[in-house]
Design a protein around this motif. Sequence first.
Motif, short mmCIF file in Angstrom:
data_model
loop_
_atom_site.label_atom_id
_atom_site.label_comp_id
_atom_site.label_asym_id
_atom_site.label_seq_id
_atom_site.Cartn_x
_atom_site.Cartn_y
_atom_site.Cartn_z
N GLU A 117 28.90 38.10 45.76
CA GLU A 117 30.21 38.54 46.24
C GLU A 117 31.30 37.72 45.57
OE1 GLU A 117 29.86 38.08 50.44
OE2 GLU A 117 28.24 39.57 50.57
N GLY A 118 32.49 38.32 45.47
CA GLY A 118 33.60 37.58 44.88
C GLY A 118 34.91 38.27 45.16
N LYS A 119 35.93 37.79 44.46
CA LYS A 119 37.25 38.43 44.55
C LYS A 119 37.74 38.71 43.14
CE LYS A 119 39.16 37.06 49.01
NZ LYS A 119 37.88 37.25 49.66
N THR A 120 38.35 39.86 42.95
CA THR A 120 38.82 40.28 41.64
C THR A 120 40.28 40.68 41.73
OG1 THR A 120 36.59 41.14 41.19
CG2 THR A 120 38.36 41.89 39.73
N SER A 121 41.08 40.24 40.73
CA SER A 121 42.50 40.64 40.68
C SER A 121 42.64 41.84 39.74
CB SER A 121 43.37 39.49 40.18
OG SER A 121 43.38 38.45 41.12
N PHE A 122 42.62 43.04 40.31
CA PHE A 122 42.88 44.23 39.50
C PHE A 122 44.38 44.35 39.27
CE2 PHE A 122 38.90 45.14 41.74
CZ PHE A 122 38.08 45.43 40.66
N TYR A 123 45.15 43.96 40.31
CA TYR A 123 46.61 43.91 40.21
C TYR A 123 47.01 42.45 40.40
CZ TYR A 123 46.23 48.94 40.81
OH TYR A 123 45.91 50.26 40.65
N LEU A 124 48.02 42.02 39.65
CA LEU A 124 48.35 40.60 39.56
C LEU A 124 48.53 39.91 40.91
CD1 LEU A 124 50.76 40.40 36.49
CD2 LEU A 124 48.44 39.49 36.72
N ASP A 125 49.19 40.58 41.84
CA ASP A 125 49.58 39.89 43.07
C ASP A 125 48.57 40.09 44.19
OD1 ASP A 125 50.13 42.56 43.01
OD2 ASP A 125 51.93 42.44 44.26
N GLN A 126 47.42 40.73 43.88
CA GLN A 126 46.48 41.02 44.97
C GLN A 126 45.05 40.70 44.57
OE1 GLN A 126 47.55 45.17 45.71
NE2 GLN A 126 48.41 44.55 47.68
N GLN A 127 44.26 40.30 45.56
CA GLN A 127 42.84 40.05 45.33
C GLN A 127 42.02 41.07 46.10
OE1 GLN A 127 41.41 35.96 45.17
NE2 GLN A 127 42.10 36.43 43.12
N THR A 128 41.02 41.60 45.44
CA THR A 128 40.16 42.60 46.04
C THR A 128 38.78 41.98 46.26
OG1 THR A 128 41.34 44.31 44.79
CG2 THR A 128 39.21 44.93 45.72
N ALA A 129 38.24 42.16 47.46
CA ALA A 129 36.86 41.71 47.71
C ALA A 129 35.93 42.64 46.94
CB ALA A 129 36.56 41.75 49.20
N THR A 130 35.08 42.07 46.10
CA THR A 130 34.22 42.86 45.21
C THR A 130 32.84 42.25 45.15
OG1 THR A 130 35.02 41.55 43.34
CG2 THR A 130 36.09 43.67 43.69
N THR A 131 31.93 42.93 44.46
CA THR A 131 30.63 42.35 44.13
C THR A 131 30.39 42.53 42.64
OG1 THR A 131 29.51 44.41 44.70
CG2 THR A 131 29.58 42.73 46.40
N GLY A 132 29.53 41.68 42.10
CA GLY A 132 29.20 41.78 40.69
C GLY A 132 27.90 41.06 40.41
N TYR A 133 27.50 41.10 39.15
CA TYR A 133 26.33 40.34 38.70
C TYR A 133 26.82 39.18 37.85
CZ TYR A 133 23.67 44.57 39.94
OH TYR A 133 23.10 45.64 40.60
N ASN A 134 26.48 37.95 38.24
CA ASN A 134 26.90 36.74 37.50
C ASN A 134 28.41 36.65 37.39
OD1 ASN A 134 24.14 36.88 37.16
ND2 ASN A 134 24.14 36.41 35.00
N GLY A 135 29.13 37.30 38.28
CA GLY A 135 30.58 37.31 38.26
C GLY A 135 31.07 38.13 39.44
#
Length: 436
Positions: free
Chosen positions: A34-52
């Motif tokens: 699990e992680g957080k990704t900034s798709f838009y500069l001012d916001q973080q989205t809770a996401t999942t990924g592999y090795n990231g």
Amino acid sequence: DDNDLTGNRLQIPPLLEDQNPDPDIAAFTLTAQEGKTSFYLDQQTATTGYNGSFLGPVIRIRRGQQVYINVVNQLAEPTTVHWHGLVVDGHHDGGPHQDIQPGESWQPEFTVDQPAATLWYHPHFTWSTANQVYAGLAGLIYIDDAVSDKLDLPGEYGVNDIPLIIQDRNFNQDGSFSYQTTMMGIVPGQTILVNGTVNPFLPVNREKIRLRVLNGSNAQNFFLTLDDGSSFLQIASDGGFLPAPVSRKELFLSPGERAEIIIDFAGDNKRTQALVQNQKTLLAFAVSETVVSSEDIPEVLAAIEDIPVGPDVKTRQFDLESMGISGTINGKYFDMDRVDEEVTLNETELWTIRNLGGMMQAGGHPFHVHGTQFQIVSRDGRKPSAEEQGYKDTVYVAVGEVVVIKVRFTRTGLFMYHCHILEHEDNGMMGQFLVK
């Protein structure tokens, strides 16, 4: 100059490090997290990924290599990793029976025994595949071989050989993903991500550029063209190279399908071009002044070995019917404990796939078969078009359409066939077959 373009530079997934120095052996570690990704500069989205935090690295392997993968599940829920398009034994395929519980790991191993191709990997856990892919679990697999080594094609990873994972997503106001389904299915995404990048642009030199395109969406079809209507060459489909390049002006991909295309920027006087769908830019190209000489694309790519069909060929029929978000194959919903078909190892079969439509906005179904690469015999009785004359593992079947494929399994075990609209797969549109 990148400054001419609004948007974000296309992210290029890293290549996964091979932990074994022996060229005949590859060892990888893949961690679902699990992680957080900034798709838009001012916001973080809770996401999942592999090795990231979102998506995963490219796993690059060679024909003939012995491959060992340590798959670690750091999610709060069970998952699996399915190697989509890879010819492996059933118990290394990563289907719903190879579940990995939270905190546990799984060690599949296999010898690569198929031609150069662009494949992918993603979760395949029962009833949660759609949610897990939407949250970010997906990545590409590249296979190289002696044929791809010799072909004069753009091959510098991330420079003129570019992976493109195209997905649609919806966002809530706080930046979180808005994964919404109704009785009809998933609500289509208003935002198109390419490699997890919103509004992406790709700097390119004046040379031929190779794009390896995956439709990684849950349910959305893509119909891609260049903004100026110019043509490009398709050189590969799901299972590898086509016999020869096919000149095209549009590329249709249903969920799970892949294609490799070549766009020639060498003779182009415009500053930018774009890959578009319905006049909407999916990926803009920032064309530099740098001219890089590139050879002509070979007129012959690969010899496609025809899957042989004997005189008393076994035939099977698969009737696809959808009902909104759910559906059946041959009138049956998926049952983990029921084997639907038994198949003989190394014997070619003819499978007829019929889309009977259904109730509530029935549409086309991308039909995926695990553990093999098949060939399309006919589409509504007609020979398939040139871009469908290579190896495939996923075939789109429109409402009312009848597609015949010839298929042969060279590995034993339990495998799946299903609609690759992930909500359909999770809601019953899947069957399983035993190869022995």
